[in-house]
Design a protein around this motif. Sequence first.
Motif, PDB file in Angstrom:
ATOM      1  N   LEU A   1       0.924  -1.091  -0.067  1.00  0.00           N
ATOM      2  CA  LEU A   1       0.071   0.029  -0.149  1.00  0.00           C
ATOM      3  C   LEU A   1       0.874   1.132   0.029  1.00  0.00           C
ATOM      4  CD1 LEU A   1      -2.726  -1.114   2.594  1.00  0.00           C
ATOM      5  CD2 LEU A   1      -2.802  -1.415   0.409  1.00  0.00           C
ATOM      6  N   ARG A   2       0.294   2.235  -0.560  1.00  0.00           N
ATOM      7  CA  ARG A   2       0.936   3.619  -0.669  1.00  0.00           C
ATOM      8  C   ARG A   2       0.198   4.598  -0.200  1.00  0.00           C
ATOM      9  NH1 ARG A   2       0.986   7.835  -3.896  1.00  0.00           N
ATOM     10  NH2 ARG A   2      -0.459   7.685  -5.570  1.00  0.00           N
ATOM     11  N   GLU A   3       0.711   5.749   0.331  1.00  0.00           N
ATOM     12  CA  GLU A   3      -0.321   6.764   0.737  1.00  0.00           C
ATOM     13  C   GLU A   3      -0.532   7.696  -0.526  1.00  0.00           C
ATOM     14  OE1 GLU A   3      -0.461  10.237   4.074  1.00  0.00           O
ATOM     15  OE2 GLU A   3       0.985   8.812   4.201  1.00  0.00           O
ATOM     16  N   ILE A   4      -1.889   8.376  -0.633  1.00  0.00           N
ATOM     17  CA  ILE A   4      -1.840   9.448  -1.836  1.00  0.00           C
ATOM     18  C   ILE A   4      -1.501  10.455  -1.022  1.00  0.00           C
ATOM     19  CG2 ILE A   4      -3.510  10.590  -3.107  1.00  0.00           C
ATOM     20  CD1 ILE A   4      -5.185   8.036  -3.366  1.00  0.00           C
TER      21      ILE A   4
ATOM     22  N   VAL B   1      -5.005   8.409   3.269  1.00  0.00           N
ATOM     23  CA  VAL B   1      -5.565   7.529   2.227  1.00  0.00           C
ATOM     24  C   VAL B   1      -4.514   6.487   1.578  1.00  0.00           C
ATOM     25  CG1 VAL B   1      -6.855   7.356   0.123  1.00  0.00           C
ATOM     26  CG2 VAL B   1      -7.512   9.205   1.632  1.00  0.00           C
ATOM     27  N   LEU B   2      -4.680   5.304   1.899  1.00  0.00           N
ATOM     28  CA  LEU B   2      -3.781   4.393   1.287  1.00  0.00           C
ATOM     29  C   LEU B   2      -4.460   3.668   0.304  1.00  0.00           C
ATOM     30  CD1 LEU B   2      -2.636   2.819   4.758  1.00  0.00           C
ATOM     31  CD2 LEU B   2      -1.517   4.415   3.478  1.00  0.00           C
ATOM     32  N   VAL B   3      -3.557   3.316  -0.831  1.00  0.00           N
ATOM     33  CA  VAL B   3      -4.107   2.638  -1.888  1.00  0.00           C
ATOM     34  C   VAL B   3      -3.439   1.388  -2.224  1.00  0.00           C
ATOM     35  CG1 VAL B   3      -5.284   4.706  -2.763  1.00  0.00           C
ATOM     36  CG2 VAL B   3      -3.008   3.827  -3.462  1.00  0.00           C
ATOM     37  N   SER B   4      -3.949   0.520  -2.831  1.00  0.00           N
ATOM     38  CA  SER B   4      -3.294  -0.957  -3.531  1.00  0.00           C
ATOM     39  C   SER B   4      -2.585  -0.366  -4.755  1.00  0.00           C
ATOM     40  CB  SER B   4      -4.285  -1.879  -3.704  1.00  0.00           C
ATOM     41  OG  SER B   4      -4.980  -1.687  -4.720  1.00  0.00           O
TER      42      SER B   4
ATOM     43  N   ASP C   1      -3.988   2.034  -7.621  1.00  0.00           N
ATOM     44  CA  ASP C   1      -2.953   3.077  -8.306  1.00  0.00           C
ATOM     45  C   ASP C   1      -2.892   3.125  -9.645  1.00  0.00           C
ATOM     46  OD1 ASP C   1      -1.507   5.358  -7.677  1.00  0.00           O
ATOM     47  OD2 ASP C   1       0.261   4.380  -7.283  1.00  0.00           O
ATOM     48  N   LEU C   2      -2.844   2.062 -10.028  1.00  0.00           N
ATOM     49  CA  LEU C   2      -2.486   1.693 -11.670  1.00  0.00           C
ATOM     50  C   LEU C   2      -3.958   2.248 -12.261  1.00  0.00           C
ATOM     51  CD1 LEU C   2      -0.851  -1.592 -12.075  1.00  0.00           C
ATOM     52  CD2 LEU C   2       0.056   0.884 -12.578  1.00  0.00           C
ATOM     53  N   ARG C   3      -4.978   1.899 -11.727  1.00  0.00           N
ATOM     54  CA  ARG C   3      -6.373   2.354 -12.536  1.00  0.00           C
ATOM     55  C   ARG C   3      -6.632   3.918 -12.335  1.00  0.00           C
ATOM     56  NH1 ARG C   3     -10.830  -2.288 -11.461  1.00  0.00           N
ATOM     57  NH2 ARG C   3      -9.783  -3.718 -12.719  1.00  0.00           N
ATOM     58  N   CYS C   4      -6.286   4.383 -11.085  1.00  0.00           N
ATOM     59  CA  CYS C   4      -6.435   5.851 -10.739  1.00  0.00           C
ATOM     60  C   CYS C   4      -5.316   6.695 -10.548  1.00  0.00           C
ATOM     61  CB  CYS C   4      -7.469   5.899  -9.544  1.00  0.00           C
ATOM     62  SG  CYS C   4      -9.022   4.648  -9.703  1.00  0.00           S
ATOM     63  N   HIS C   5      -4.366   6.445 -11.440  1.00  0.00           N
ATOM     64  CA  HIS C   5      -3.176   7.280 -11.172  1.00  0.00           C
ATOM     65  C   HIS C   5      -3.037   8.679 -11.219  1.00  0.00           C
ATOM     66  CE1 HIS C   5      -3.419   6.840 -15.586  1.00  0.00           C
ATOM     67  NE2 HIS C   5      -2.665   7.776 -15.529  1.00  0.00           N
ATOM     68  N   LEU C   6      -4.309   9.177 -11.729  1.00  0.00           N
ATOM     69  CA  LEU C   6      -4.400  10.776 -11.945  1.00  0.00           C
ATOM     70  C   LEU C   6      -5.278  11.147 -10.542  1.00  0.00           C
ATOM     71  CD1 LEU C   6      -4.862  11.215 -15.607  1.00  0.00           C
ATOM     72  CD2 LEU C   6      -2.968  11.531 -14.280  1.00  0.00           C
ATOM     73  N   ALA C   7      -5.623  10.326  -9.438  1.00  0.00           N
ATOM     74  CA  ALA C   7      -6.298  10.845  -8.366  1.00  0.00           C
ATOM     75  C   ALA C   7      -5.357  11.730  -7.627  1.00  0.00           C
ATOM     76  CB  ALA C   7      -6.564   9.501  -7.675  1.00  0.00           C
ATOM     77  N   SER C   8      -6.222  12.618  -6.897  1.00  0.00           N
ATOM     78  CA  SER C   8      -5.269  13.557  -5.994  1.00  0.00           C
ATOM     79  C   SER C   8      -6.332  13.569  -4.647  1.00  0.00           C
ATOM     80  CB  SER C   8      -5.472  15.033  -6.663  1.00  0.00           C
ATOM     81  OG  SER C   8      -6.493  15.671  -6.907  1.00  0.00           O
ATOM     82  N   LEU C   9      -5.607  14.180  -3.762  1.00  0.00           N
ATOM     83  CA  LEU C   9      -6.255  14.104  -2.475  1.00  0.00           C
ATOM     84  C   LEU C   9      -6.144  15.612  -1.671  1.00  0.00           C
ATOM     85  CD1 LEU C   9      -7.666  12.730   0.056  1.00  0.00           C
ATOM     86  CD2 LEU C   9      -5.539  12.113   0.917  1.00  0.00           C
ATOM     87  N   ARG C  10      -6.986  16.178  -1.380  1.00  0.00           N
ATOM     88  CA  ARG C  10      -7.131  17.968  -1.200  1.00  0.00           C
ATOM     89  C   ARG C  10      -7.626  17.946   0.369  1.00  0.00           C
ATOM     90  NH1 ARG C  10     -10.417  22.345  -2.400  1.00  0.00           N
ATOM     91  NH2 ARG C  10     -11.362  21.033  -3.815  1.00  0.00           N
TER      92      ARG C  10
END
Length: 80
Positions: free
Chosen positions: A13-16, A40-43, A47-56
């Motif tokens: 997992l990695r943190e956004i 927010v941690l993602v698998s 991360d591959l499917r939503c690599h343009l996601a951002s957290l604000r």
Amino acid sequence: MQMFNNFIADLGLREIDRIGARFTWTNRQASPTQSVLDRVLVSPEWDLRCHLASLRAITRIGSDHVPLLLSFADSPSIPL
């Protein structure tokens, strides 16, 4: 705590990265304690499917936690 850290590492997992507020929690005292409690941690698959996601972090109103807004490139934002 080590079991939790091992769990995160085992799943990869990695943190956004969050933009906005430096801290996500405060005790709202005159001399405040501030900390990053909300993450927010993602698998790797997510991360591959939503690599343009951002957290604000958005403006906090009436809470000791800062709301986080997760946005995707092709979908509406999802408040967390």
